[in-house]
Design a protein around this motif. Sequence first.
Motif, mmCIF file in Angstrom:
data_model
loop_
_atom_site.group_PDB
_atom_site.id
_atom_site.type_symbol
_atom_site.label_atom_id
_atom_site.label_comp_id
_atom_site.label_asym_id
_atom_site.label_seq_id
_atom_site.Cartn_x
_atom_site.Cartn_y
_atom_site.Cartn_z
ATOM 1 N N LEU A 39 2.275 -9.856 17.755
ATOM 2 C CA LEU A 39 2.264 -9.775 16.301
ATOM 3 C C LEU A 39 3.084 -8.581 15.856
ATOM 4 O O LEU A 39 3.154 -7.559 16.542
ATOM 5 N N SER A 40 3.676 -8.720 14.712
ATOM 6 C CA SER A 40 4.445 -7.627 14.122
ATOM 7 C C SER A 40 3.950 -7.444 12.689
ATOM 8 O O SER A 40 4.047 -8.359 11.874
ATOM 9 N N GLY A 41 3.394 -6.260 12.429
ATOM 10 C CA GLY A 41 2.902 -5.955 11.092
ATOM 11 C C GLY A 41 3.887 -5.078 10.345
ATOM 12 O O GLY A 41 4.592 -4.257 10.931
ATOM 13 N N MET A 42 3.920 -5.277 9.050
ATOM 14 C CA MET A 42 4.827 -4.520 8.186
ATOM 15 C C MET A 42 4.027 -4.110 6.950
ATOM 16 O O MET A 42 3.443 -4.969 6.286
ATOM 17 N N ILE A 43 3.986 -2.815 6.669
ATOM 18 C CA ILE A 43 3.298 -2.321 5.483
ATOM 19 C C ILE A 43 4.333 -1.662 4.593
ATOM 20 O O ILE A 43 4.972 -0.690 4.983
ATOM 21 N N ILE A 44 4.497 -2.206 3.405
ATOM 22 C CA ILE A 44 5.430 -1.624 2.442
ATOM 23 C C ILE A 44 4.618 -0.754 1.494
ATOM 24 O O ILE A 44 3.630 -1.210 0.913
ATOM 25 N N THR A 45 5.029 0.500 1.364
ATOM 26 C CA THR A 45 4.262 1.472 0.586
ATOM 27 C C THR A 45 5.075 2.019 -0.580
ATOM 28 O O THR A 45 6.268 1.765 -0.693
ATOM 29 N N GLY A 46 4.408 2.810 -1.370
ATOM 30 C CA GLY A 46 5.056 3.569 -2.428
ATOM 31 C C GLY A 46 5.242 5.017 -2.011
ATOM 32 O O GLY A 46 5.502 5.876 -2.843
ATOM 33 N N LEU A 47 5.117 5.283 -0.710
ATOM 34 C CA LEU A 47 5.217 6.658 -0.198
ATOM 35 C C LEU A 47 6.662 7.143 -0.149
ATOM 36 O O LEU A 47 7.585 6.349 -0.039
ATOM 37 N N ASP A 48 6.830 8.450 -0.177
ATOM 38 C CA ASP A 48 8.129 9.116 0.016
ATOM 39 C C ASP A 48 9.177 8.624 -0.983
ATOM 40 O O ASP A 48 10.275 8.215 -0.621
ATOM 41 N N HIS A 49 8.846 8.715 -2.259
ATOM 42 C CA HIS A 49 9.779 8.281 -3.309
ATOM 43 C C HIS A 49 11.088 9.068 -3.304
ATOM 44 O O HIS A 49 12.116 8.571 -3.748
ATOM 45 N N ASN A 50 11.059 10.304 -2.823
ATOM 46 C CA ASN A 50 12.271 11.125 -2.787
ATOM 47 C C ASN A 50 13.148 10.818 -1.585
ATOM 48 O O ASN A 50 14.228 11.388 -1.433
ATOM 49 N N LEU A 51 12.685 9.932 -0.717
ATOM 50 C CA LEU A 51 13.437 9.488 0.463
ATOM 51 C C LEU A 51 13.924 10.657 1.309
ATOM 52 O O LEU A 51 15.091 10.761 1.661
ATOM 53 N N ASP A 53 14.595 12.679 4.508
ATOM 54 C CA ASP A 53 14.882 12.309 5.896
ATOM 55 C C ASP A 53 13.827 12.854 6.846
ATOM 56 O O ASP A 53 13.390 12.172 7.765
ATOM 57 N N THR A 54 13.437 14.093 6.661
ATOM 58 C CA THR A 54 12.405 14.711 7.488
ATOM 59 C C THR A 54 11.507 15.544 6.592
ATOM 60 O O THR A 54 11.892 15.958 5.501
ATOM 61 N N GLY A 55 10.320 15.772 7.062
ATOM 62 C CA GLY A 55 9.408 16.641 6.344
ATOM 63 C C GLY A 55 8.797 16.049 5.088
ATOM 64 O O GLY A 55 8.367 16.775 4.200
ATOM 65 N N SER A 56 8.733 14.741 4.985
ATOM 66 C CA SER A 56 8.117 14.127 3.816
ATOM 67 C C SER A 56 6.653 14.533 3.736
ATOM 68 O O SER A 56 5.929 14.476 4.731
ATOM 69 N N PRO A 57 6.196 14.927 2.553
ATOM 70 C CA PRO A 57 4.782 15.270 2.413
ATOM 71 C C PRO A 57 3.872 14.053 2.595
ATOM 72 O O PRO A 57 2.677 14.197 2.785
ATOM 73 N N ASP A 58 4.438 12.856 2.570
ATOM 74 C CA ASP A 58 3.667 11.632 2.750
ATOM 75 C C ASP A 58 3.593 11.166 4.197
ATOM 76 O O ASP A 58 2.957 10.148 4.492
ATOM 77 N N ALA A 59 4.222 11.876 5.114
ATOM 78 C CA ALA A 59 4.265 11.444 6.516
ATOM 79 C C ALA A 59 2.864 11.303 7.102
ATOM 80 O O ALA A 59 2.577 10.333 7.818
ATOM 81 N N GLU A 60 1.976 12.217 6.786
ATOM 82 C CA GLU A 60 0.611 12.177 7.324
ATOM 83 C C GLU A 60 -0.123 10.945 6.803
ATOM 84 O O GLU A 60 -0.834 10.274 7.548
ATOM 85 N N MET A 90 12.614 0.835 2.394
ATOM 86 C CA MET A 90 12.478 0.118 3.667
ATOM 87 C C MET A 90 12.899 0.965 4.863
ATOM 88 O O MET A 90 13.400 0.444 5.861
ATOM 89 N N GLU A 91 12.697 2.265 4.771
ATOM 90 C CA GLU A 91 12.897 3.165 5.890
ATOM 91 C C GLU A 91 11.556 3.325 6.597
ATOM 92 O O GLU A 91 10.518 3.470 5.943
ATOM 93 N N THR A 92 11.560 3.300 7.930
ATOM 94 C CA THR A 92 10.328 3.421 8.690
ATOM 95 C C THR A 92 9.780 4.842 8.603
ATOM 96 O O THR A 92 10.483 5.797 8.892
ATOM 97 N N MET A 93 8.508 4.952 8.214
ATOM 98 C CA MET A 93 7.843 6.243 8.124
ATOM 99 C C MET A 93 6.884 6.479 9.273
ATOM 100 O O MET A 93 6.645 7.615 9.667
ATOM 101 N N ALA A 94 6.288 5.411 9.793
ATOM 102 C CA ALA A 94 5.298 5.551 10.880
ATOM 103 C C ALA A 94 5.191 4.220 11.617
ATOM 104 O O ALA A 94 5.493 3.164 11.046
ATOM 105 N N THR A 95 4.768 4.296 12.869
ATOM 106 C CA THR A 95 4.548 3.097 13.661
ATOM 107 C C THR A 95 3.250 3.268 14.449
ATOM 108 O O THR A 95 2.790 4.387 14.683
ATOM 109 N N ALA A 96 2.670 2.164 14.857
ATOM 110 C CA ALA A 96 1.499 2.179 15.725
ATOM 111 C C ALA A 96 1.448 0.848 16.461
ATOM 112 O O ALA A 96 1.978 -0.157 16.003
ATOM 113 N N THR A 97 0.795 0.867 17.613
ATOM 114 C CA THR A 97 0.547 -0.367 18.360
ATOM 115 C C THR A 97 -0.957 -0.508 18.549
ATOM 116 O O THR A 97 -1.696 0.467 18.479
ATOM 117 N N TRP A 98 -1.385 -1.733 18.770
ATOM 118 C CA TRP A 98 -2.800 -1.972 19.026
ATOM 119 C C TRP A 98 -2.941 -3.052 20.071
ATOM 120 O O TRP A 98 -2.022 -3.741 20.389
#
Length: 98
Positions: A39-51, A53-60, A90-98
């Motif tokens: 399975l491949s899951g995709m979550i589209i968020t409203g996080l990191d509006h300023n786009l 590259d690194t150090g987004s306050p929304d990364a956590e 549509m930039e990847t912010m985080a990934t996980a596997t289960w």
Amino acid sequence: METSQNTKDFHKYLAGHEDSRNLTTIFIDVRIERSGTDLSGMIITGLDHNLEDTGSPDAEKAERLAKAFAAWRTEQFQDHGGVKVYNPAMETMATATW
């Protein structure tokens, strides 16, 4: 846009857990696709509006959302796969596997 059943179900899961309730307002859509047995899951968020590259306050938050998704799929469906959390561009912010 009509809300998908996966989006509704994941929202309900998050709302039912004290440690993840505050994540219910940060995602827009959840999509799950099957490729063979994976399975491949995709979550589209409203996080990191300023786009940032690194150090987004929304990364956590993105990391917590990915981990919560993996826990939801494991607890509710006992299946396996991977998930990616995306910002509005549509930039990847985080990934996980289960």
